[in-house]
Enzyme design. Structure first.
Site, short mmCIF file in Angstrom:
data_model
loop_
_atom_site.label_atom_id
_atom_site.label_comp_id
_atom_site.label_asym_id
_atom_site.label_seq_id
_atom_site.Cartn_x
_atom_site.Cartn_y
_atom_site.Cartn_z
N GLY A 240 41.41 40.14 48.72
CA GLY A 240 41.22 41.57 48.95
C GLY A 240 42.39 42.31 49.54
N GLU A 279 41.67 33.58 49.07
CA GLU A 279 41.57 33.68 47.60
C GLU A 279 42.22 34.98 47.20
OE1 GLU A 279 37.37 34.26 47.53
OE2 GLU A 279 36.92 32.14 47.67
N GLY A 281 44.28 37.51 44.69
CA GLY A 281 44.60 37.82 43.30
C GLY A 281 45.66 38.90 43.24
N ARG A 282 45.22 40.13 43.53
CA ARG A 282 46.09 41.30 43.40
C ARG A 282 47.40 41.16 44.18
NH1 ARG A 282 43.45 46.23 42.60
NH2 ARG A 282 41.69 45.22 43.62
N ARG A 318 41.96 50.34 34.71
CA ARG A 318 41.77 50.72 36.11
C ARG A 318 41.73 52.24 36.34
NH1 ARG A 318 44.29 49.74 40.04
NH2 ARG A 318 42.62 48.95 41.37
N TYR A 322 38.14 53.17 37.79
CA TYR A 322 38.10 53.39 39.25
C TYR A 322 38.85 54.65 39.67
CZ TYR A 322 37.75 48.25 38.73
OH TYR A 322 37.46 46.98 38.34
N CYS A 348 39.64 56.78 21.52
CA CYS A 348 38.77 57.93 21.32
C CYS A 348 37.77 58.12 22.45
CB CYS A 348 38.03 57.77 20.00
SG CYS A 348 39.19 57.72 18.66
N GLU A 349 38.26 58.39 23.62
CA GLU A 349 37.42 58.66 24.78
C GLU A 349 38.18 59.65 25.65
OE1 GLU A 349 34.58 56.89 26.07
OE2 GLU A 349 34.49 55.25 24.62
N TYR A 377 44.45 42.58 37.15
CA TYR A 377 43.34 43.32 36.55
C TYR A 377 43.83 44.28 35.47
CZ TYR A 377 41.34 41.32 40.77
OH TYR A 377 40.96 40.44 41.75
N1 LLP Z 1 37.46 36.30 46.01
C1 LLP Z 1 36.33 36.88 45.56
C2 LLP Z 1 35.04 36.28 45.87
C3 LLP Z 1 36.42 38.05 44.77
O1 LLP Z 1 35.31 38.63 44.34
C4 LLP Z 1 37.69 38.61 44.47
C5 LLP Z 1 37.81 39.80 43.65
C6 LLP Z 1 38.83 37.94 44.96
C7 LLP Z 1 38.68 36.80 45.73
C8 LLP Z 1 40.22 38.44 44.67
O2 LLP Z 1 40.41 39.70 45.20
P1 LLP Z 1 41.88 40.35 45.26
O3 LLP Z 1 42.71 39.52 46.22
O4 LLP Z 1 42.45 40.35 43.92
O5 LLP Z 1 41.60 41.72 45.77
N2 LLP Z 1 38.96 44.83 38.92
C9 LLP Z 1 39.10 45.37 40.25
C10 LLP Z 1 39.09 44.32 41.30
C11 LLP Z 1 37.87 43.45 41.27
C12 LLP Z 1 37.93 42.38 42.31
C13 LLP Z 1 36.81 41.44 42.16
N3 LLP Z 1 36.82 40.37 43.11
C14 LLP Z 1 40.38 46.19 40.30
O6 LLP Z 1 41.07 46.28 39.29
O7 LLP Z 1 40.69 46.77 41.32
#
Ligand code: LLP
Length: 419
Positions: A240, A279, A281-282, A318, A322, A348-349, A377
């Site tokens: 997150g 965990e 991601g981003r 995105r 969002y 087409c949106e 993402y």
């Molecule tokens: N762990 C869990 C349980 C999660 O649900 C998520 C993301 C992460 C880790 C990784 O989160 P990060 O570090 O990437 O923030 N599509 C959306 C984001 C959806 C995130 C879903 N869960 C966007 O483009 O902002």
């Protein structure tokens, strides 16, 4: 360190690659990632956890390109997966099973079986019904499984409603009282090995405060479990941590919340003597990728100036989904007037846009532009809507560029159907 994406002689570069030159005679749109930026991000995470018992995991959902997975794995990361598919990709990319964590509100029986077979670090259980199914499957397979309980801490993360996860109105996790009952139950079962608890409060969080609240909450949970004589060896802190979506590659230094926020989160829990799992991601891949697109047309209505580009919501959803802001920068910085425009795609949106009411230098047909913060993402949420093939992905390392996904042709898509 020189910034991975930067302007040199007013031309956008990724590491040592001149992107204007690279794009000559190359089809657009495409995604392009910087290896140096991914390494810098991973290193920042490793530094943040250097004096704690630490397992940093990469959340595959952000971007599951195998080249990226291998790079992150080589940096010593584990993997956070949310489906059997992601679990298979993580294993295929070489992540050791004992560094894989598996969360998700709706795991199927087949996914649970696969998880048990691998001997993974831990499976995060999100409901009472899932707990009993996992128990039954592990007993049937006669193979013990490490589990953790995902708790919904009801903490406000101050992010977009669609990406906040840690509130009672969200579907994720379970109330603490349920988790404690199940923890006690599991402690007496042979095939279930409860190792700890898991929280994830949301995504794109830029401030330390919600994480420090989560830390405070987790501390109480650990105390409660220990008071009941239950052993707890792992806290999975979720992901997150956000990135700076306004970065236009022109500042000397990029803002990296993983360097400021993550150390505070980890240090708030250090004295509990448990393994801390994250965990992310981003914050690993988000600022390491751009979406490259070309201007197709410009047009004007009585109310708006539109710049129509060849990338669309099917490539990067995105902004549409969002109302997310992504920086947009022309490949060549020129001394031209600015204009307030909507940057839109061919889909087409009316919701197909990359930017709305954005002041951008005047662009012309054929000009190239980069959408920043597109590594996470982006391609992972892409679709074939309007029968638009998925686009190529490139990885830059120094002055080299590798094709890491060749993209789809219409024929590739057609071949998946019966005609
Ligand atoms: N762990 C869990 C349980 C999660 O649900 C998520 C993301 C992460 C880790 C990784 O989160 P990060 O570090 O990437 O923030 N599509 C959306 C984001 C959806 C995130 C879903 N869960 C966007 O483009 O902002």
């Amino acid at each position: 360190m020189k910034r991975a994406f930067h302007f040199k002689n007013n031309v956008l570069h990724c590491e040592d690659v001149n992107l204007q030159q690279f794009s000559q005679n190359r089809a657009t749109p495409y995604y392009l990632y910087s290896e140096a930026q991914i390494i810098e991000n991973c290193q920042a995470v490793l530094d943040a956890g250097k004096d704690v018992d630490f397992l940093p995991c990469y959340a595959l959902k952000a971007n599951y390109n195998p080249a990226i997975l291998k790079l992150v794995r080589q940096m010593g990361f584990g993997a956070d997966v949310v489906s059997g598919g992601e679990l298979e990709f993580a294993l295929k990319a070489g992540f050791p099973a004992n560094k894989i964590v598996f969360a998700g509100v709706g795991k199927t029986e087949a996914e649970i079986e696969l998880a048990i077979r691998t001997g993974m670090h831990s499976l995060n259980i999100e409901s009472i019904e899932e707990y009993y199914l996992v128990h039954q499957v592990a007993a049937r397979m006669k193979k013990p499984l490490r589990i953790a309980f995902r708790i919904n801490p009801d903490i406000e993360a101050h992010t977009h409603d669609y990406i906040t996860t840690g509130r009672h109105l969200n579907k994720f996790g379970m109330p603490l009282s349920d988790a404690i009952k199940l923890y006690e139950h599991a402690a007496n079962e042979y095939y279930l090995l409860p190792v700890g608890v898991h929280v994830h409060i949301g995504s794109q969080i830029l401030k330390a405060k919600p994480f420090l609240e989560a830390a405070q909450y987790l501390r109480q949970v650990v105390e409660q479990l220990r008071a009941k004589g239950l052993e707890i060896s792992t806290l999975d802190l979720g992901g997150g941590i956000g990135i700076d979506y306004e970065d236009d590659f022109q500042k000397a230094e990029a803002e990296l919340p993983i360097k400021t926020v993550l150390p505070q989160y980890l240090h708030a829990l250090k004295d509990l003597n448990v393994k801390l799992v994250v965990e992310l991601g981003r914050s690993i891949i988000g600022n390491a990728g751009i979406l490259v697109s070309r201007v197709l047309y410009r047009k004007q209505t009585p109310l708006k100036h539109f710049v129509i580009v060849d990338a669309a919501m099917n490539n990067l959803i995105r902004p549409s989904l969002y109302q997310a802001y992504h920086s947009i920068v022309p490949f060549i910085l020129q001394d031209v007037p600015k204009q307030k425009v909507d940057v839109v795609g061919p889909v087409c949106e009316s919701g197909d846009f990359l930017a709305k009411d954005r002041m951008l230098p005047v662009m012309e047909r054929g000009d190239l532009l980069a959408v920043g913060g597109a590594g996470a993402y982006g391609q992972a949420l892409a679709s074939n809507y309007n029968l638009r093939p998925l686009i190529p992905e490139y990885l830059v390392s120094g002055d080299e560029v590798k094709t890491i996904y060749k993209g789809q042709s219409i024929e590739d898509i057609a071949n998946q159907y019966e005609w």
